[in-house]
Design a protein around this motif. Structure first.
Motif, mmCIF file in Angstrom:
data_model
loop_
_atom_site.group_PDB
_atom_site.id
_atom_site.type_symbol
_atom_site.label_atom_id
_atom_site.label_comp_id
_atom_site.label_asym_id
_atom_site.label_seq_id
_atom_site.Cartn_x
_atom_site.Cartn_y
_atom_site.Cartn_z
ATOM 1 N N LEU A 133 -5.125 -13.166 -15.077
ATOM 2 C CA LEU A 133 -5.654 -11.821 -15.282
ATOM 3 C C LEU A 133 -6.739 -11.483 -14.263
ATOM 4 O O LEU A 133 -6.878 -10.331 -13.845
ATOM 5 N N GLY A 137 -5.739 -8.540 -11.979
ATOM 6 C CA GLY A 137 -6.519 -7.369 -12.338
ATOM 7 C C GLY A 137 -7.631 -7.047 -11.361
ATOM 8 O O GLY A 137 -7.414 -6.366 -10.351
ATOM 9 N N THR A 175 -7.922 -1.789 -13.173
ATOM 10 C CA THR A 175 -8.119 -3.132 -13.733
ATOM 11 C C THR A 175 -7.828 -3.154 -15.228
ATOM 12 O O THR A 175 -7.082 -4.017 -15.719
ATOM 13 N N LEU A 176 -8.390 -2.200 -15.959
ATOM 14 C CA LEU A 176 -8.164 -2.161 -17.408
ATOM 15 C C LEU A 176 -6.700 -1.859 -17.720
ATOM 16 O O LEU A 176 -6.162 -2.351 -18.721
ATOM 17 N N LEU A 179 -5.092 -5.310 -17.412
ATOM 18 C CA LEU A 179 -5.540 -6.260 -18.433
ATOM 19 C C LEU A 179 -5.058 -5.898 -19.832
ATOM 20 O O LEU A 179 -4.836 -6.786 -20.663
ATOM 21 N N LEU A 180 -4.885 -4.597 -20.106
ATOM 22 C CA LEU A 180 -4.507 -4.176 -21.453
ATOM 23 C C LEU A 180 -3.015 -3.901 -21.597
ATOM 24 O O LEU A 180 -2.407 -4.271 -22.595
ATOM 25 N N SER A 500 -13.323 -3.234 -22.469
ATOM 26 C CA SER A 500 -13.646 -4.585 -22.001
ATOM 27 C C SER A 500 -13.520 -5.583 -23.138
ATOM 28 O O SER A 500 -12.997 -6.688 -22.960
ATOM 29 N N SER A 502 -11.573 -5.156 -25.620
ATOM 30 C CA SER A 502 -10.128 -5.264 -25.835
ATOM 31 C C SER A 502 -9.504 -6.240 -24.851
ATOM 32 O O SER A 502 -8.594 -6.999 -25.189
ATOM 33 N N CYS A 503 -10.007 -6.230 -23.599
ATOM 34 C CA CYS A 503 -9.512 -7.181 -22.602
ATOM 35 C C CYS A 503 -9.814 -8.610 -23.023
ATOM 36 O O CYS A 503 -8.959 -9.500 -22.924
#
Length: 916
Positions: A133, A137, A175-176, A179-180, A500, A502-503
């Motif tokens: 990740l 990410g 990025t998010l 990651l999500l 974040s 959540s990541c």
């Protein structure tokens, strides 16, 4: 042909994958822009980046075109909605460049993270998850965020002061998005579908809930923030609108003061007009010049112009033919300041159709009016407002078009006017536009920060107003910088913080679910290994069971001859010594059978094939049989032997007396064997609960005892205790192990403890069901006697072993029954077809045709159901009995043949015949 068809199918599949990716990229990109902070900035989460990476891992690099086209269409539509010219080639440059950047970013992320994506067990270990990740990410997303922001800045799409903010938003959003969105989507479309399926709900459900929760909270906060900024901007716009209105009222008041001058004076001369007007023009209110144009008859126009020329000493030059309305025209008589005299004095206003139309409009409405005009000067064309105020004959005390004396024309410089009206307002963050409406057409007079499309068209304050019945519009909207300055960033901080978390939740879920899957995979691997080992053990156990069964068969066959001949000889011997010798032979043979039975019982226990045969029995009778069996043995060794009961114990029980007796025989025989002096005592007691009566047998002896070190292996198979004294006593070492297993199968328990006097005490407890005496009598086995009806029956013996054949024939003969013999199943079938037989004693293992197949032929081919077939076999296992019955035989007797069992089986044939 097949290869070409496969290639076509592959092409269609790749095209479909790219189409789906393009649509997903575009749709999710549009949705993410709704969540932009504020609208129009880079989104705080950009799902298309995660979608793109998931497609690369699921379907490979063939999906790169889908990433490009999805990005291209997303950006081109955003450019067009922002007011871009779709016919301009330059409009397509930025979307193409950003699309290529998206492709490069997805490719880099895919290549960088691949070493940590194990396709056999993807994203399981915490180290792999974190590094995957991190590289897919934050690291790979640096590329397009820097690249795209640079492209936007170089193409004047963002200001320099917004570069860092835009880059950071872009980087965080991409990025998010990875990651999500990647963990959720890859769990559904990943190549390793069976592996991801087990983790799908564990990953996607919590992540989706957390992301949706973050979005809902953010949406509410951002709406509140957005509404606050809109309200604040509305206050600014209202203040500006009020300021403009006020300035208009001041300007109109000044012009009306000139009209009042005409009303107050009988005759306003040129110098008076000029002096009065000069004070109004000099206050910087935007008024640049004034004119007085009296309504003049056509025949008086020349006279007026001559008068003007004489008074001003200026030559009046008229370059166009005068235009009159009803024989009249408005001729400019006075003008101020002096800079406008040459161009205005003596001018026929009627020659300008628009101004004449506005004058007539004002006269008809009896009200001043405004008109937008263009002023030509050395600096270029400038927009001006022309304020027209009719002047009437004051002596008539009425304002009517018939009493109009002339009009006052006041010119307002728009730039100066609005600078004065909006003197204290900062316009660096505002789009401002002033439109004058003529015949429903907007004439833009003044703009600040002009743009074709506002930065935020949703926040557009529009004020339609009227000044002396003429319409004008004021439009104001905020620039991007207004939001970047006014945004408190609370919603941004909460969204980034929530996403974040959540990541981190996603990392934890991937690691946790992966760890569980890794354990499950290891468990599955070990389970398969154990299954293989278990299968091997089962094969070994089966081989051992088959070996034991074969050995039992081979031993029982000659043993049947030994015991059978001994039984026959015993009735014919009269010499006591010979009878004792024969009894010794019989006892040794039976001891050998006990050893065989022990081995078979142990084998059955190991394979869980030993079953319980419950029926009613007398506990007192069982105790008497035990006493009769062992009391002579104890007395022979000068041992005290006793059986006692504690309290009242119910006599009639339901259980398996054979197995209970087998356990007691083993325990008591061991006690007598290992006791040289003293006693062997059996103590019996009972206890009850709601479910059963528990009978407890204690076998106590004063023998050699058992060491504590040996007690732990007392119930271990094939174990003989290690003391020198114990080595004097021979045995298989299976008795106690079998007894322990039997006690467990019966639902009871067998335990050992050291007796008080140094001997041993074994406690055997078994649950039994009480029955009354009537039930017992009904089920009691009667004394075995041969029925007289059997004497007329014809019996066939089928046996390949001539000795056993002879013994069985002699045994039947001794019972008074006649029989015939044959050596195998084939011979038996031939004899049955020629001669009638009532009963067949059938051996199972024979040459040519064995007993099982012969029975099937008799039952199925010959359809002879009335012949009673009794299996006589050395195969003594339970499954052997079931095999015989399944083949069509009616009963089963294991060799060596016991006379009572044979008589019982023969008697059963009569019972069946009667039912038939």
């Amino acid at each position: 042909m097949k290869q070409r068809q496969k290639s076509s199918e592959d092409l269609v599949r790749v095209l479909m994958q790219n189409f789906i990716l393009t649509v997903l990229f575009f749709v999710m990109g549009k949705l993410s822009l709704i969540m932009a902070i504020p609208p129009g900035f880079a989104s705080a989460i950009f799902p298309p980046t995660g979608i793109a990476l998931a497609f690369l891992y699921a379907y490979g690099i063939n999906c790169l075109p889908g990433i490009f086209f999805g990005s291209f269409f997303l950006n081109i539509t955003s450019q067009i909605s922002a007011g871009g010219d779709s016919s301009s080639a330059a409009l397509y440059v930025i979307p193409v460049i950003i699309g290529l950047g998206c492709v490069a970013q997805a490719t880099f992320g895919y290549l960088f993270s691949r070493p940590f994506y194990n396709h056999q067990l993807p994203l399981v270990k915490a180290r792999d998850v974190i590094f995957f990740l991190l590289l897919a990410g934050p690291v790979s997303c640096l590329f397009n965020s820097i690249f795209a922001t640079t492209v936007l800045y170089l193409n004047d799409q963002i200001d320099f002061k917004n570069v860092l903010f835009t880059w950071f938003n872009w980087w965080v959003g991409d990025t998010l998005g990875i990651l999500l969105v990647f963990p959720i989507l890859i769990s559904y479309i990943g190549k390793e579908k069976s592996l991801w399926k087990q983790r799908r709900l564990a990953i996607s459900s919590p992540l989706l809930v957390s992301v949706i929760l973050c979005m809902v909270v953010f949406w509410n906060l951002s709406r509140s923030e957005y509404n606050r900024m809109e309200e604040d901007f509305g206050k600014i716009a209202m203040k500006m609108q009020m300021s403009i209105q006020g300035e208009f009222q001041k300007t109109i008041s000044k012009v009306e003061s000139i009209r009042n001058l005409f009303y107050a004076s009988n005759n306003v001369d040129r110098s008076e007009f000029h002096e009065f007007v000069s004070h109004i023009i000099g206050d910087e209110g935007g008024l640049t010049s004034f004119q007085w144009a009296p309504l003049t008859k056509a025949h008086d126009v020349k006279k007026l112009r001559d008068q003007i020329s004489k008074e001003t000493r200026r030559k009046i030059e008229i370059n166009q033919e005068d235009v009159y309305s009803n024989g009249e025209a408005f001729i400019v008589e006075y003008a101020s300041p002096a800079s406008v005299l040459n161009n205005t004095l003596g001018k026929n206003i009627n020659n300008d159709e628009e101004i004449l139309k506005a004058i007539n409009y004002a006269i008809v409405l009896y009200s001043p009016t405004l008109l937008s005009v263009t002023h030509h000067n050395s600096h270029g064309d400038e927009k001006e407002l022309l304020l027209i105020i009719p002047v009437y004959n004051k002596k008539k005390y009425v304002e009517s078009k018939e009493e109009v004396l002339g009009v006052i024309l006041g010119y307002i410089n728009v730039n100066t006017f609005f600078r004065k009206a909006l003197d204290n307002q900062d316009f660096t963050e505002i789009h401002f536009e002033f439109n004058f409406v003529t015949d429903n057409i907007n004439d833009t007079l003044y703009t600040i920060n002009d743009t074709q499309v506002p930065d935020y068209p949703n926040i557009l304050f529009h004020y339609p107003e009227k000044i002396y019945n003429r319409d004008y519009n004021i439009s104001m909207s905020p620039k991007m910088t207004y939001f970047s300055r006014s945004e408190t960033m609370l919603s941004w901080a909460i969204l980034i913080g929530g996403l974040s978390l959540s990541c981190l939740l996603g990392i934890f879920l991937l690691t946790f679910s992966g760890r569980g899957q890794e354990i499950q995979r290891e468990v599955s691997k070990k389970t398969k290994e154990l299954q293989i080992i278990n299968a091997q053990l089962q094969e070994a156990t089966l081989a051992k069971t088959i070996f034991l069964a074969n050995m039992s068969h081979e031993i029982r066959t000659p043993m049947n001859a030994i015991l059978g001949m001994a039984d026959l000889l015993e009735d014919n011997l009269t010499n006591k010594k010979q009878k004792e010798d024969l009894q010794t032979i019989t006892k040794s043979a039976k001891d050998l059978l006990i050893i065989i039975d022990d081995i078979l019982d142990f084998s059955k226990l190991e394979s869980n094939k030993l079953t319980v045969q419950e029926h009613n029995f007398s506990l007192n009778q069982l105790i008497k049989e035990i006493s009769a069996m062992f009391k002579p043995m104890a007395e022979h060794k000068n041992l005290e032997f006793s059986i006692s009961k504690k309290g009242t114990i119910h006599d009639f029980m339901r259980g398996d007396p054979t197995r209970i007796k087998q356990i007691l025989i083993n325990l008591i025989s061991n006690a007598i064997k290992f006791t040289n002096k003293g006693f062997v005592k059996i103590r019996i007691s009972a206890s009850e609960n709601d479910q059963a009566t528990f009978i407890k047998f204690r076998v106590i002896d004063s023998g050699i005892g058992i060491k504590e070190s040996d007690a732990i292996k007392l119930f271990t198979p094939f174990e003989q205790l290690s003391s020198g004294a114990n080595k004097l006593y021979k045995g298989t070492g299976l008795g106690l192990s079998i007894s322990k297993g039997l006690a467990s199968i019966l639902g009871g328990n067998l335990s050992y403890e050291k007796a008080n006097d140094g001997g041993s005490m074994f406690t055997f407890e078994v649950p039994l069901e009480q029955v009354d005496e009537i039930e017992y009598e009904i089920n009691k086995i009667n004394t075995v006697r041969l029925s007289s009806e059997l004497y007329s029956k014809k019996i066939l013996i089928v046996e390949d072993n001539l000795i056993n054949q002879k013994i069985t024939e002699r045994l039947l003969e001794k019972l008074g029954l006649e029989s015939k013999t044959c050596n195998d199943g084939s011979m038996a079938i031939n004899m049955i077809q020629k001669e009638h037989f009532d009963i067949i004693l059938m051996d199972c293992q024979m040459p040519v045709l064995d007993g099982y197949e012969a029975t099937k032929v008799i039952r199925e081919s010959l359809k002879l159901e009335n012949i009673y077939i009794i299996a006589l076999t050395a195969n003594a296992m339970k499954e052997d009995k079931e095999k015989c019955l399944n083949a069509g035989m009616n009963d089963y007797i294991a060799k060596p043949i016991e006379r009572n069992l044979l008589i019982t089986a023969l008697n059963k044939s009569l019972t069946r015949a009667k039912r038939t």
